[in-house]
Design a protein around this motif. Structure first.
Motif, short mmCIF file in Angstrom:
data_model
loop_
_atom_site.label_atom_id
_atom_site.label_comp_id
_atom_site.label_asym_id
_atom_site.label_seq_id
_atom_site.Cartn_x
_atom_site.Cartn_y
_atom_site.Cartn_z
N MET A 290 0.83 -1.20 0.00
CA MET A 290 0.00 0.00 0.00
C MET A 290 0.87 1.25 0.00
SD MET A 290 -2.94 1.39 -0.10
CE MET A 290 -4.04 0.01 0.23
N ARG A 291 1.98 1.25 0.79
CA ARG A 291 2.85 2.40 0.84
C ARG A 291 3.45 2.68 -0.52
NH1 ARG A 291 8.23 3.71 1.95
NH2 ARG A 291 8.46 5.61 3.16
N THR A 292 3.84 1.63 -1.25
CA THR A 292 4.39 1.81 -2.60
C THR A 292 3.36 2.42 -3.52
OG1 THR A 292 5.85 -0.08 -2.30
CG2 THR A 292 5.41 0.63 -4.57
N ASP A 293 2.10 1.99 -3.39
CA ASP A 293 1.04 2.53 -4.25
C ASP A 293 0.87 4.02 -4.02
OD1 ASP A 293 0.63 0.04 -5.25
OD2 ASP A 293 -1.09 -0.42 -3.96
N THR A 294 0.88 4.46 -2.77
CA THR A 294 0.67 5.87 -2.51
C THR A 294 1.83 6.70 -3.01
OG1 THR A 294 1.57 5.59 -0.27
CG2 THR A 294 -0.80 5.44 -0.50
N ILE A 295 3.06 6.19 -2.86
CA ILE A 295 4.21 6.92 -3.38
C ILE A 295 4.12 7.03 -4.89
CG2 ILE A 295 6.71 6.82 -3.69
CD1 ILE A 295 6.89 5.56 -0.92
N ASN A 296 3.77 5.95 -5.56
CA ASN A 296 3.64 5.98 -7.02
C ASN A 296 2.57 6.96 -7.44
OD1 ASN A 296 5.66 4.12 -7.39
ND2 ASN A 296 4.29 2.36 -7.44
N ALA A 297 1.49 7.01 -6.69
CA ALA A 297 0.41 7.95 -7.02
C ALA A 297 0.93 9.37 -6.95
CB ALA A 297 -0.77 7.76 -6.05
N GLY A 298 1.73 9.66 -5.93
CA GLY A 298 2.29 11.00 -5.80
C GLY A 298 3.24 11.31 -6.94
N GLU B 165 -6.99 14.90 -4.54
CA GLU B 165 -6.00 14.78 -3.48
C GLU B 165 -5.59 13.32 -3.36
OE1 GLU B 165 -5.17 16.29 1.09
OE2 GLU B 165 -7.12 16.60 0.14
N GLU B 166 -4.27 13.09 -3.34
CA GLU B 166 -3.73 11.74 -3.27
C GLU B 166 -2.78 11.64 -2.08
OE1 GLU B 166 -4.51 9.27 -5.19
OE2 GLU B 166 -5.53 10.25 -6.87
N PRO B 167 -2.72 10.47 -1.45
CA PRO B 167 -1.74 10.27 -0.38
C PRO B 167 -0.34 10.11 -0.97
CG PRO B 167 -2.93 8.24 -0.79
CD PRO B 167 -3.59 9.29 -1.64
N VAL B 168 0.65 10.61 -0.27
CA VAL B 168 2.05 10.46 -0.67
C VAL B 168 2.83 9.94 0.53
CG1 VAL B 168 4.12 11.61 -1.51
CG2 VAL B 168 1.87 12.35 -2.32
N GLY B 169 3.43 8.77 0.40
CA GLY B 169 4.16 8.20 1.51
C GLY B 169 3.22 7.82 2.64
N ASP B 170 3.75 7.87 3.86
CA ASP B 170 2.97 7.47 5.02
C ASP B 170 2.12 8.60 5.58
OD1 ASP B 170 3.96 4.87 4.99
OD2 ASP B 170 5.73 5.45 6.15
N ALA C 42 2.12 18.37 0.87
CA ALA C 42 2.36 18.42 2.32
C ALA C 42 2.93 17.08 2.77
CB ALA C 42 1.06 18.71 3.07
N ALA C 43 4.11 17.13 3.35
CA ALA C 43 4.78 15.93 3.85
C ALA C 43 5.62 16.34 5.04
CB ALA C 43 5.64 15.30 2.75
N PRO C 44 6.11 15.37 5.84
CA PRO C 44 6.90 15.72 7.01
C PRO C 44 8.08 16.63 6.71
CG PRO C 44 6.28 13.42 7.10
CD PRO C 44 5.83 13.91 5.77
N SER C 45 8.69 16.50 5.53
CA SER C 45 9.86 17.31 5.20
C SER C 45 9.59 18.35 4.12
CB SER C 45 11.00 16.40 4.74
OG SER C 45 10.61 15.67 3.58
N LEU C 46 8.33 18.53 3.73
CA LEU C 46 8.02 19.46 2.64
C LEU C 46 6.61 20.01 2.78
CD1 LEU C 46 8.81 20.67 -0.14
CD2 LEU C 46 7.81 18.63 -1.20
N ASP C 47 6.48 21.33 2.61
CA ASP C 47 5.18 21.98 2.57
C ASP C 47 5.26 23.04 1.48
OD1 ASP C 47 2.70 23.02 3.01
OD2 ASP C 47 3.13 23.88 4.98
#
Length: 212
Positions: A1-9, A155-160, A182-187
């Motif tokens: 699932m995590r790979t899918d969300t990263i690919n979507a991003g 809106e799509e999930p990216v990473g965790d 929006a991610a822990p290291s990027l906004d």
């Protein structure tokens, strides 16, 4: 699932890269269709009619719209500029053949692109929710100035713990794409408008440079 969300991003990010090519040919914009189909004014008032003729909607008008919307949202960092605004690739690639071609293409697109990008050093007091709220104000301001929604926001999930938001609008031959990552290291918030007539002029090689 995590790979899918990263690919979507990543897929969404590639789509934004392709968007950079969706515009050019500044100065060739059609006049307002309402003005174009209006009946001719009487000869006695021809000078008055000429002075009030509709001005073509071009890059300058797009910059005015976006600047007003950004100011209304209270965004004090970053600037609305002509062109891509910032390098899309690391400077280390500038010496490669592909890097030089990409830079030349970015320069060529400058007359038909308007962009805004939030600053790299974001206000630490702001949260991703604050940035999303400001982006919504920007988009509302553009709607008030005649921009029409092209496709429903996505809106799509990216990473965790990340999200990728994108919305698109159009006005008189220009297409505008807004995104917020929006991610822990990027906004990061980006708004880019491109003139539609240039996309068909790009070669397959040029499109690949932008999508790379």
């Amino acid at each position: 699932m995590r790979t899918d969300t990263i690919n979507a991003g990543r897929t969404a990010a590639v789509a934004v890269g392709a968007i950079l090519a969706t515009g050019c040919g500044a100065g060739a914009e059609p006049a307002d269709p309402v003005a174009a189909t209006a009946p001719a004014a009487p000869a006695a008032s021809s000078s008055s009619s000429s002075s009030s003729a509709s001005v073509p909607f071009g890059q300058k008008a797009v910059r005015t719209d976006l600047r007003a919307a950004v100011a209304a949202a209270g965004l004090t960092g970053g600037k609305v500029v002509a062109g891509l605004g910032v390098p899309q690739r690391p400077q280390t690639r500038a010496d490669t053949g592909k890097g030089r071609k990409a830079a030349a293409l970015a320069t060529r697109l400058t007359p038909c692109v308007v962009s805004y990008r939030s600053p790299d050093a974001a206000d630490p007091a702001n949260t991703p929710a604050d940035a999303r709220r400001q982006l919504k104000i920007v988009l509302s301001g553009l709607v008030a100035r005649g921009w029409k929604e092209s496709t429903p926001p996505q809106e799509e999930p990216v990473g965790d713990n990340g999200t990728y938001f994108m919305a698109s609008y159009a006005k008189k031959g220009w297409h505008l794409y807004a995104r917020h990552v929006a991610a822990p290291s990027l906004d990061r918030m980006t708004v880019m408008a491109t003139e539609e007539t240039c996309f068909g002029r790009l070669t397959d090689e040029e499109r690949a440079l932008i999508e790379d």
